[in-house]
Design an enzyme around this catalytic site. Sequence first.
Site, PDB file in Angstrom:
ATOM      1  N   ASN A  12       0.810  -1.230   0.000  1.00  0.00           N
ATOM      2  CA  ASN A  12       0.000   0.000   0.000  1.00  0.00           C
ATOM      3  C   ASN A  12       0.841   1.278   0.000  1.00  0.00           C
ATOM      4  O   ASN A  12       0.494   2.263   0.660  1.00  0.00           O
ATOM      5  CB  ASN A  12      -0.966   0.021   1.195  1.00  0.00           C
ATOM      6  CG  ASN A  12      -1.998  -1.083   1.123  1.00  0.00           C
ATOM      7  OD1 ASN A  12      -2.479  -1.429   0.047  1.00  0.00           O
ATOM      8  ND2 ASN A  12      -2.342  -1.656   2.267  1.00  0.00           N
ATOM      9  N   VAL A  13       1.925   1.266  -0.756  1.00  0.00           N
ATOM     10  CA  VAL A  13       2.742   2.481  -0.877  1.00  0.00           C
ATOM     11  C   VAL A  13       2.556   3.156  -2.234  1.00  0.00           C
ATOM     12  O   VAL A  13       3.122   4.223  -2.470  1.00  0.00           O
ATOM     13  CB  VAL A  13       4.241   2.196  -0.649  1.00  0.00           C
ATOM     14  CG1 VAL A  13       4.489   1.726   0.772  1.00  0.00           C
ATOM     15  CG2 VAL A  13       4.783   1.196  -1.660  1.00  0.00           C
ATOM     16  N   LYS A  37       1.423  -7.662 -13.830  1.00  0.00           N
ATOM     17  CA  LYS A  37       1.423  -7.996 -12.402  1.00  0.00           C
ATOM     18  C   LYS A  37       1.317  -9.509 -12.299  1.00  0.00           C
ATOM     19  O   LYS A  37       0.231 -10.073 -12.470  1.00  0.00           O
ATOM     20  CB  LYS A  37       0.272  -7.310 -11.680  1.00  0.00           C
ATOM     21  CG  LYS A  37       0.361  -7.408 -10.153  1.00  0.00           C
ATOM     22  CD  LYS A  37      -0.717  -6.578  -9.483  1.00  0.00           C
ATOM     23  CE  LYS A  37      -0.626  -6.698  -7.954  1.00  0.00           C
ATOM     24  NZ  LYS A  37       0.503  -5.915  -7.403  1.00  0.00           N
ATOM     25  N   PRO A 213       1.981  13.559  -6.042  1.00  0.00           N
ATOM     26  CA  PRO A 213       1.284  14.111  -4.879  1.00  0.00           C
ATOM     27  C   PRO A 213       0.141  13.208  -4.431  1.00  0.00           C
ATOM     28  O   PRO A 213      -0.217  12.246  -5.124  1.00  0.00           O
ATOM     29  CB  PRO A 213       0.753  15.451  -5.404  1.00  0.00           C
ATOM     30  CG  PRO A 213       0.546  15.209  -6.868  1.00  0.00           C
ATOM     31  CD  PRO A 213       1.661  14.278  -7.286  1.00  0.00           C
TER      32      PRO A 213
END
Length: 242
Positions: A12-13, A37, A213
């Site tokens: 979860n980064v 993936k 961001p």
Amino acid sequence: MSSFFVAGTDTNVGKTTAARAMIQALQGQGVQVVGYKPIACCGEESIYPVAQSENTSDYDHFVNADVLTLMHSTKENVSYQDINSYTFSHCAPMLTQDKMRIKLDKINCDLTRLNQTYQSVVVEGSFGLMTPMAEGKSFADWIAQQKMPVVLVVGIKDGCVNHALLTVKVIQQLGVPLLGWIANRINPLLSHYAEIVDLLVEHIDAPLLGKIPYLHKPEEQELGHYLTNIDRLMYMQTEFIK
């Protein structure tokens, strides 16, 4: 033809967000690029059931949101199954008997097929770099075997400096190129965001490729322009893997 491995300092980064940004940035330079993936697994918030006749994963009857994001990020005509080898409905197949289903030969064949078809493949891992993958090997073991250059995604939060520097050390020990790293802001309330990024710039011996961001629904947005050092990826594409 080249592959890049997108590694995260943790789960979860923002690996998928960074992979989308890389795909869009490379496409902006005219590169035929897709995401891949190999193993998708997660909780209820990021899987969707499909009818059995429509099943595009290998074992469970679900599709994964990260794979869908990669599929919708490329301009190339790819299916879900083209860019995913295994999808599991639970969060960690390596904790269950499902790990026995994962075969590295299949993953290697799927990656080879993509490398032979497209100029570049952005490979997204699952969880962290040292997470067990299959057949007694970790993701780190696999990328070392593949000699695949790495882009590190750092989710900027308290504690990320330690995680980032430990991961960089592992990458260096693997002997694979660290192309650079991406700062992904995952906590909009973090007051010392800029100071953390500056500290990472000082201590990571690889260039900062860009800063993403904090965004609402990044999977629906154009992200390529946040990568301000795309020349690094273009150069490495020709230098490391032909």
